[in-house]
Design a protein around this motif. Structure first.
Motif, short mmCIF file in Angstrom:
data_model
loop_
_atom_site.label_atom_id
_atom_site.label_comp_id
_atom_site.label_asym_id
_atom_site.label_seq_id
_atom_site.Cartn_x
_atom_site.Cartn_y
_atom_site.Cartn_z
N LYS A 118 0.68 -1.29 0.03
CA LYS A 118 0.07 0.04 0.07
C LYS A 118 0.74 1.19 -0.10
O LYS A 118 0.61 2.20 -0.98
CB LYS A 118 -1.01 -0.03 1.26
N THR A 119 1.90 1.48 0.90
CA THR A 119 2.56 2.56 1.02
C THR A 119 3.51 2.72 -0.03
O THR A 119 3.52 3.93 -0.73
CB THR A 119 3.40 2.40 2.40
N THR A 120 4.15 1.78 -0.74
CA THR A 120 4.81 1.71 -1.77
C THR A 120 4.02 2.20 -2.96
O THR A 120 4.50 3.41 -3.72
CB THR A 120 5.45 0.49 -1.96
N ALA A 141 -2.51 8.11 7.51
CA ALA A 141 -3.53 7.49 8.33
C ALA A 141 -3.32 6.21 8.80
O ALA A 141 -4.14 5.50 9.30
CB ALA A 141 -4.88 7.82 7.67
N ASP A 142 -2.26 5.60 8.33
CA ASP A 142 -1.57 4.42 9.14
C ASP A 142 -0.96 4.77 10.38
O ASP A 142 0.01 4.93 10.52
CB ASP A 142 -0.83 3.79 8.25
N THR A 143 -1.72 4.78 11.34
CA THR A 143 -1.16 5.31 12.73
C THR A 143 -1.19 4.17 13.81
O THR A 143 -0.82 4.35 14.89
CB THR A 143 -2.08 6.37 13.44
N PHE A 144 -1.27 2.84 13.30
CA PHE A 144 -1.06 1.92 13.64
C PHE A 144 0.28 1.26 13.92
O PHE A 144 0.94 0.85 14.83
CB PHE A 144 -2.15 0.87 13.09
N ARG A 145 1.12 1.32 12.89
CA ARG A 145 2.19 0.50 13.07
C ARG A 145 3.37 1.69 13.12
O ARG A 145 3.27 2.60 12.33
CB ARG A 145 2.58 0.14 11.21
N ALA A 146 4.20 1.66 14.17
CA ALA A 146 5.11 2.65 14.45
C ALA A 146 5.79 3.27 13.22
O ALA A 146 5.97 4.47 13.27
CB ALA A 146 6.09 2.11 15.46
N GLU A 150 6.77 6.96 9.68
CA GLU A 150 8.18 7.42 9.16
C GLU A 150 8.65 7.02 7.80
O GLU A 150 9.23 7.80 6.90
CB GLU A 150 9.22 6.52 10.03
N GLN A 151 8.01 6.03 7.42
CA GLN A 151 8.19 5.18 5.97
C GLN A 151 7.77 6.19 4.87
O GLN A 151 8.32 6.57 3.98
CB GLN A 151 7.60 4.04 5.92
N LEU A 152 6.45 6.68 5.29
CA LEU A 152 5.90 7.91 4.45
C LEU A 152 6.77 9.12 4.22
O LEU A 152 6.83 9.60 3.13
CB LEU A 152 4.57 8.11 4.83
N VAL A 193 -4.35 8.91 0.65
CA VAL A 193 -4.64 8.51 2.20
C VAL A 193 -3.98 7.08 2.31
O VAL A 193 -4.63 6.05 1.71
CB VAL A 193 -6.14 8.31 2.54
N ASP A 194 -3.01 6.95 2.99
CA ASP A 194 -2.31 5.56 3.22
C ASP A 194 -3.21 5.13 4.47
O ASP A 194 -3.40 5.83 5.50
CB ASP A 194 -1.12 5.76 3.74
N THR A 195 -3.44 3.87 4.72
CA THR A 195 -4.17 3.16 5.67
C THR A 195 -3.41 1.93 6.28
O THR A 195 -2.64 1.45 5.50
CB THR A 195 -5.57 2.81 5.32
MG LIG Z 1 1.98 0.75 4.82
#
Ligand SMILES: [Mg+2]
Ligand SMILES: Nc1nc2c(ncn2[C@@H]2O[C@H](COP(=O)(O)OP(=O)(O)OP(=O)(O)O)[C@@H](O)[C@H]2O)c(=O)[nH]1
Length: 310
Positions: A118-120, A141-146, A150-152, A193-195
């Protein structure tokens, strides 16, 4: 010359495994002189091996048999042409669908299970839209994985794209709300929107997607303008249920099929198209930001069969 032609079809290289593993055999099978039961059986087996799915493979063979009888085809090469037609029709025909811009801000939400890309794909899509002269903003909006924010942020810096973020564990709806306000104020064209990756069987997580959408609609009742489901081609038929479940939770408008380069099961594209009944809109063909192409059914089918011509 050949190199140039090969480059014209973005799927040629990424479908290499599927082509060499399965479709080159289909082609050699269809160069045999007689059309008999053994030929149909082997064809069916090969289609299943490409992960087109048992039911769809059976349908294809049945259609071909009818067509051979109806048109009195005797040449195996005519069967190949008919097979190409069948495959193209399964993908919804030659017509392609692109993202339709929505004034003043087009909001595209990206959803899917964990690790599918997704993020890629957000970074790739951002770059693609920039190349077409658009301004882009990303909502983390991926606030779940720490590490997700940062990756985004790294991608954002590389692409020169603003990433709207809050602390991890923030409410994803709130991030989207903020990002929409900021996007409208700054007159950007697209908000991506990244989830977080989520299992389709987890009720609460699927509800969260609906909630993000509800919050976005407070600012723009027509949001989301696109919901793109990311599907990893390597996970094959097993993952079709998840595809369906996402479609039931939110109005999925298109599919991004990733990691096509890593599998001989590229035929899963046909199964996804039929199961979800929405078009595949983009394909991920590698890990680089440029390894991304708008989906085009004709080129896709063509790349399954031939390595050489455009
Ligand atoms: Mg991702
Ligand atoms: N070969 C290949 N690798 C890809 C492709 N798209 C993504 N990847 C790789 O897949 C891995 C996961 O990608 P992410 O974009 O982080 O996936 P994600 O869906 O955002 O993951 P979560 O946020 O953890 O759910 C990374 O190593 C990417 O480089 C592709 O089209 N081809």
């Amino acid at each position: 010359m050949l190199d140039r032609l090969r480059r014209l079809n973005p799927f040629r290289e990424s479908l290499r495994k599927t082509r060499e593993g399965v479709f080159s055999r289909v082609t050699s099978l269809l160069t045999q002189q007689v059309i008999d039961d053994a030929l149909w059986e082997e064809l069916e087996e090969l289609l299943i091996r490409a992960d087109i799915g048992v039911d769809i493979s059976l349908d294809i063979v049945q259609h071909l048999q009818l067509r051979v009888a109806r048109d009195r085809l005797t040449m195996a090469k005519d069967v190949e042409a008919a097979l190409r037609d069948e495959l193209l029709a399964l993908l919804g025909g030659a017509e392609t669908r692109t993202i339709v811009p929505h004034d003043p801000l087009t909001i595209i939400m990206i959803v899917g299970v964990n690790g599918v890309g997704k993020t890629t794909s957000i970074a790739k899509l951002a770059r693609c839209l920039q190349d077409q002269g658009n301004s882009v903003m990303i909502a983390a909006a991926d606030t779940f994985r720490a590490a997700a924010v940062e990756q985004l942020a790294v991608w954002g810096e590389r692409l020169g794209v603003t990433v709207v973020k809050q602390t991890s564990s923030a409410d994803p709806g709130a991030v989207v709300y903020d990002a929409m306000q900021s996007g409208l104020a700054k007159h950007v064209d697209y908000l991506l929107v990244d989830t977080a990756g989520r299992l389709h069987t987890k009720f609460n997580l699927m509800e969260e997607l609906k909630k993000i959408q509800r919050v976005a609609r407070k600012i723009d009742p027509t949001a989301m303008h696109e919901v793109l489901l990311v599907r990893d081609a390597t996970s094959g038929q097993n993952a079709l249920e998840q595809t369906k479940a996402f479609g039931e939770a939110v109005r999925v408008t298109g599919v991004i099929l990733t990691k096509l380069d890593g599998t001989a099961k590229g035929g899963v594209a046909f199964a996804i198209r039929r199961r979800l009944d929405v078009p595949i809109m983009f394909v991920g063909t590698g890990e680089k930001v440029t390894d991304f192409a708008p989906f085009d059914a004709e080129s896709f089918v063509d790349a399954l069969f031939s390595a050489e011509t455009a």
